[in-house]
Design a protein around this motif. Structure first.
Motif, PDB file in Angstrom:
ATOM      1  N   PHE A   1       0.847  -1.194   0.000  1.00  0.00           N
ATOM      2  CA  PHE A   1       0.000   0.000   0.000  1.00  0.00           C
ATOM      3  C   PHE A   1       0.878   1.237   0.000  1.00  0.00           C
ATOM      4  CE2 PHE A   1      -2.592  -3.270   1.929  1.00  0.00           C
ATOM      5  CZ  PHE A   1      -3.811  -3.093   1.294  1.00  0.00           C
ATOM      6  N   ASN A   2       0.537   2.197  -0.847  1.00  0.00           N
ATOM      7  CA  ASN A   2       1.179   3.505  -0.833  1.00  0.00           C
ATOM      8  C   ASN A   2       0.201   4.493  -0.235  1.00  0.00           C
ATOM      9  OD1 ASN A   2       3.608   2.761  -2.119  1.00  0.00           O
ATOM     10  ND2 ASN A   2       2.611   2.844  -4.108  1.00  0.00           N
ATOM     11  N   VAL A   3       0.706   5.406   0.589  1.00  0.00           N
ATOM     12  CA  VAL A   3      -0.133   6.415   1.234  1.00  0.00           C
ATOM     13  C   VAL A   3       0.204   7.773   0.641  1.00  0.00           C
ATOM     14  CG1 VAL A   3      -0.705   7.530   3.428  1.00  0.00           C
ATOM     15  CG2 VAL A   3      -0.246   5.063   3.350  1.00  0.00           C
ATOM     16  N   TYR A   4      -0.853   8.489   0.212  1.00  0.00           N
ATOM     17  CA  TYR A   4      -0.688   9.813  -0.365  1.00  0.00           C
ATOM     18  C   TYR A   4      -1.453  10.830   0.469  1.00  0.00           C
ATOM     19  CZ  TYR A   4       1.090   7.588  -4.586  1.00  0.00           C
ATOM     20  OH  TYR A   4       1.831   6.869  -5.465  1.00  0.00           O
ATOM     21  N   ALA A   5      -0.888  12.023   0.609  1.00  0.00           N
ATOM     22  CA  ALA A   5      -1.569  13.157   1.236  1.00  0.00           C
ATOM     23  C   ALA A   5      -1.388  14.345   0.308  1.00  0.00           C
ATOM     24  CB  ALA A   5      -0.988  13.455   2.609  1.00  0.00           C
ATOM     25  N   ASN A   6      -2.487  14.904  -0.155  1.00  0.00           N
ATOM     26  CA  ASN A   6      -2.447  16.018  -1.112  1.00  0.00           C
ATOM     27  C   ASN A   6      -1.621  15.668  -2.342  1.00  0.00           C
ATOM     28  OD1 ASN A   6      -4.014  17.647   0.605  1.00  0.00           O
ATOM     29  ND2 ASN A   6      -2.196  18.241   1.749  1.00  0.00           N
ATOM     30  N   ASP A   7      -1.817  14.438  -2.845  1.00  0.00           N
ATOM     31  CA  ASP A   7      -1.125  13.917  -4.030  1.00  0.00           C
ATOM     32  C   ASP A   7       0.391  13.789  -3.853  1.00  0.00           C
ATOM     33  OD1 ASP A   7      -3.493  13.635  -5.490  1.00  0.00           O
ATOM     34  OD2 ASP A   7      -3.425  15.738  -6.130  1.00  0.00           O
ATOM     35  N   VAL A   8       0.865  13.746  -2.618  1.00  0.00           N
ATOM     36  CA  VAL A   8       2.288  13.562  -2.332  1.00  0.00           C
ATOM     37  C   VAL A   8       2.457  12.224  -1.612  1.00  0.00           C
ATOM     38  CG1 VAL A   8       4.292  14.466  -1.072  1.00  0.00           C
ATOM     39  CG2 VAL A   8       2.674  16.047  -2.164  1.00  0.00           C
ATOM     40  N   LEU A   9       3.364  11.381  -2.125  1.00  0.00           N
ATOM     41  CA  LEU A   9       3.616  10.076  -1.518  1.00  0.00           C
ATOM     42  C   LEU A   9       4.262  10.245  -0.145  1.00  0.00           C
ATOM     43  CD1 LEU A   9       3.715   6.963  -1.771  1.00  0.00           C
ATOM     44  CD2 LEU A   9       5.977   7.248  -2.799  1.00  0.00           C
ATOM     45  N   ILE A  10       3.683   9.590   0.864  1.00  0.00           N
ATOM     46  CA  ILE A  10       4.235   9.620   2.221  1.00  0.00           C
ATOM     47  C   ILE A  10       5.163   8.409   2.374  1.00  0.00           C
ATOM     48  CG2 ILE A  10       3.695   9.592   4.691  1.00  0.00           C
ATOM     49  CD1 ILE A  10       2.681  12.075   3.164  1.00  0.00           C
ATOM     50  N   LYS A  11       6.394   8.643   2.767  1.00  0.00           N
ATOM     51  CA  LYS A  11       7.348   7.547   2.936  1.00  0.00           C
ATOM     52  C   LYS A  11       6.888   6.605   4.040  1.00  0.00           C
ATOM     53  CE  LYS A  11      11.526   8.753   3.503  1.00  0.00           C
ATOM     54  NZ  LYS A  11      12.819   9.356   3.789  1.00  0.00           N
ATOM     55  N   ALA A  12       7.199   5.342   3.878  1.00  0.00           N
ATOM     56  CA  ALA A  12       6.830   4.327   4.868  1.00  0.00           C
ATOM     57  C   ALA A  12       7.595   4.557   6.172  1.00  0.00           C
ATOM     58  CB  ALA A  12       7.137   2.937   4.334  1.00  0.00           C
ATOM     59  N   ASN A  13       6.991   4.095   7.278  1.00  0.00           N
ATOM     60  CA  ASN A  13       7.665   4.178   8.565  1.00  0.00           C
ATOM     61  C   ASN A  13       8.928   3.325   8.536  1.00  0.00           C
ATOM     62  OD1 ASN A  13       5.063   5.117   9.036  1.00  0.00           O
ATOM     63  ND2 ASN A  13       5.080   4.465  11.145  1.00  0.00           N
ATOM     64  N   GLU A  14       9.965   3.803   9.184  1.00  0.00           N
ATOM     65  CA  GLU A  14      11.177   3.014   9.295  1.00  0.00           C
ATOM     66  C   GLU A  14      11.031   2.038  10.454  1.00  0.00           C
ATOM     67  OE1 GLU A  14      14.598   5.526   9.530  1.00  0.00           O
ATOM     68  OE2 GLU A  14      13.954   6.755   7.845  1.00  0.00           O
ATOM     69  N   TYR A  15      11.719   0.923  10.361  1.00  0.00           N
ATOM     70  CA  TYR A  15      11.666  -0.112  11.394  1.00  0.00           C
ATOM     71  C   TYR A  15      12.883   0.022  12.298  1.00  0.00           C
ATOM     72  CZ  TYR A  15      11.430  -4.684  13.568  1.00  0.00           C
ATOM     73  OH  TYR A  15      11.360  -5.708  14.477  1.00  0.00           O
ATOM     74  N   ASP A  16      12.653   0.014  13.614  1.00  0.00           N
ATOM     75  CA  ASP A  16      13.744   0.092  14.585  1.00  0.00           C
ATOM     76  C   ASP A  16      14.027  -1.315  15.110  1.00  0.00           C
ATOM     77  OD1 ASP A  16      15.528   0.540  16.633  1.00  0.00           O
ATOM     78  OD2 ASP A  16      14.372   2.141  17.562  1.00  0.00           O
ATOM     79  N   PRO A  17      15.141  -1.938  14.690  1.00  0.00           N
ATOM     80  CA  PRO A  17      15.430  -3.309  15.115  1.00  0.00           C
ATOM     81  C   PRO A  17      15.737  -3.428  16.606  1.00  0.00           C
ATOM     82  CG  PRO A  17      17.270  -2.415  13.855  1.00  0.00           C
ATOM     83  CD  PRO A  17      16.171  -1.401  13.805  1.00  0.00           C
ATOM     84  N   ILE A  18      16.097  -2.343  17.254  1.00  0.00           N
ATOM     85  CA  ILE A  18      16.406  -2.389  18.684  1.00  0.00           C
ATOM     86  C   ILE A  18      15.129  -2.542  19.506  1.00  0.00           C
ATOM     87  CG2 ILE A  18      17.373  -1.082  20.631  1.00  0.00           C
ATOM     88  CD1 ILE A  18      19.315   0.174  18.551  1.00  0.00           C
ATOM     89  N   THR A  19      14.096  -1.752  19.172  1.00  0.00           N
ATOM     90  CA  THR A  19      12.831  -1.816  19.918  1.00  0.00           C
ATOM     91  C   THR A  19      11.826  -2.779  19.280  1.00  0.00           C
ATOM     92  OG1 THR A  19      11.883   0.023  18.676  1.00  0.00           O
ATOM     93  CG2 THR A  19      13.093   0.565  20.700  1.00  0.00           C
ATOM     94  N   ASN A  20      12.153  -3.293  18.085  1.00  0.00           N
ATOM     95  CA  ASN A  20      11.237  -4.160  17.328  1.00  0.00           C
ATOM     96  C   ASN A  20       9.907  -3.478  17.054  1.00  0.00           C
ATOM     97  OD1 ASN A  20      12.986  -6.312  17.038  1.00  0.00           O
ATOM     98  ND2 ASN A  20      12.363  -7.226  18.975  1.00  0.00           N
ATOM     99  N   GLU A  21       9.947  -2.181  16.773  1.00  0.00           N
ATOM    100  CA  GLU A  21       8.741  -1.410  16.476  1.00  0.00           C
ATOM    101  C   GLU A  21       8.987  -0.477  15.304  1.00  0.00           C
ATOM    102  OE1 GLU A  21       7.652   0.716  19.991  1.00  0.00           O
ATOM    103  OE2 GLU A  21       6.897  -1.062  21.008  1.00  0.00           O
ATOM    104  N   LEU A  22       7.889  -0.023  14.709  1.00  0.00           N
ATOM    105  CA  LEU A  22       7.985   0.976  13.664  1.00  0.00           C
ATOM    106  C   LEU A  22       8.219   2.352  14.290  1.00  0.00           C
ATOM    107  CD1 LEU A  22       5.064  -0.112  11.335  1.00  0.00           C
ATOM    108  CD2 LEU A  22       7.503  -0.466  10.964  1.00  0.00           C
ATOM    109  N   VAL A  23       9.039   3.156  13.663  1.00  0.00           N
ATOM    110  CA  VAL A  23       9.280   4.516  14.133  1.00  0.00           C
ATOM    111  C   VAL A  23       8.070   5.363  13.755  1.00  0.00           C
ATOM    112  CG1 VAL A  23      10.784   6.525  13.930  1.00  0.00           C
ATOM    113  CG2 VAL A  23      11.760   4.222  13.851  1.00  0.00           C
ATOM    114  N   SER A  24       7.553   6.132  14.691  1.00  0.00           N
ATOM    115  CA  SER A  24       6.371   6.961  14.435  1.00  0.00           C
ATOM    116  C   SER A  24       6.678   8.041  13.409  1.00  0.00           C
ATOM    117  CB  SER A  24       5.877   7.627  15.713  1.00  0.00           C
ATOM    118  OG  SER A  24       5.445   6.656  16.623  1.00  0.00           O
ATOM    119  N   ILE A  25       5.667   8.342  12.579  1.00  0.00           N
ATOM    120  CA  ILE A  25       5.795   9.455  11.627  1.00  0.00           C
ATOM    121  C   ILE A  25       5.633  10.750  12.406  1.00  0.00           C
ATOM    122  CG2 ILE A  25       4.761  10.585   9.629  1.00  0.00           C
ATOM    123  CD1 ILE A  25       3.868   7.828   8.687  1.00  0.00           C
ATOM    124  N   LYS A  26       6.514  11.692  12.180  1.00  0.00           N
ATOM    125  CA  LYS A  26       6.447  12.966  12.888  1.00  0.00           C
ATOM    126  C   LYS A  26       5.364  13.830  12.272  1.00  0.00           C
ATOM    127  CE  LYS A  26      10.834  12.801  14.989  1.00  0.00           C
ATOM    128  NZ  LYS A  26      10.844  11.397  15.115  1.00  0.00           N
TER     129      LYS A  26
END
Length: 98
Positions: free
Chosen positions: A70-95
Motif C-alpha cells: 500500500f502507498n499512502v498519499y496526502a495532497n497527491d504527495v507520496l508519504i514515505k513508509a515508517n522506518e523499522y527500529d530493530p532495537i525496539t522491534n517497532e515501527l518509528v512513528s511518523i512525525k
C-alpha cells in the motif's frame, strides 16, 4: 459502519454501480483503529469535513492483515513508509508536520 444503498435497482437486484461510502461522526484529535471484515479496498480516501486546518486531526491505525503493498498519499504527495527500529522491534512513528 455500513455502506450507503446502491443508487439504482433492476427489479429485485441492485445495479452494483456505486462509490462505497461509510460516513461516520468521530471526535477529532483522537486515535482510531479501522479493521476490515471483508476484502480490503484497493483505494481509500479519508476526509475530515468541517475540520479546522492545522488544528483538527485524526490518528488512524488501519489493519492491513492481507499481504499487499500500500502507498499512502496526502495532497497527491507520496508519504514515505515508517522506518523499522530493530532495537525496539517497532515501527518509528511518523512525525507530525503541517
Amino acid at each position: 459502519l455500513n455502506s450507503f444503498m446502491d443508487h439504482c435497482w433492476d427489479g429485485h437486484y441492485t445495479c452494483q454501480k456505486r462509490l462505497s461510502r461509510f460516513p461516520s461522526l468521530v471526535e477529532t484529535n483522537k486515535k482510531y483503529e479501522i479493521y476490515f471484515t471483508g476484502t480490503q479496498p484497493m483505494k481509500t480516501r479519508y476526509t475530515i469535513e468541517g475540520g479546522e486546518t492545522g488544528v483538527d486531526w485524526l490518528h488512524l491505525i488501519i489493519d492491513f492483515s492481507q499481504s499487499r503493498l500500500f502507498n499512502v498519499y496526502a495532497n497527491d504527495v507520496l508519504i514515505k513508509a515508517n522506518e523499522y527500529d530493530p532495537i525496539t522491534n517497532e515501527l518509528v512513528s511518523i512525525k507530525k508536520t503541517k
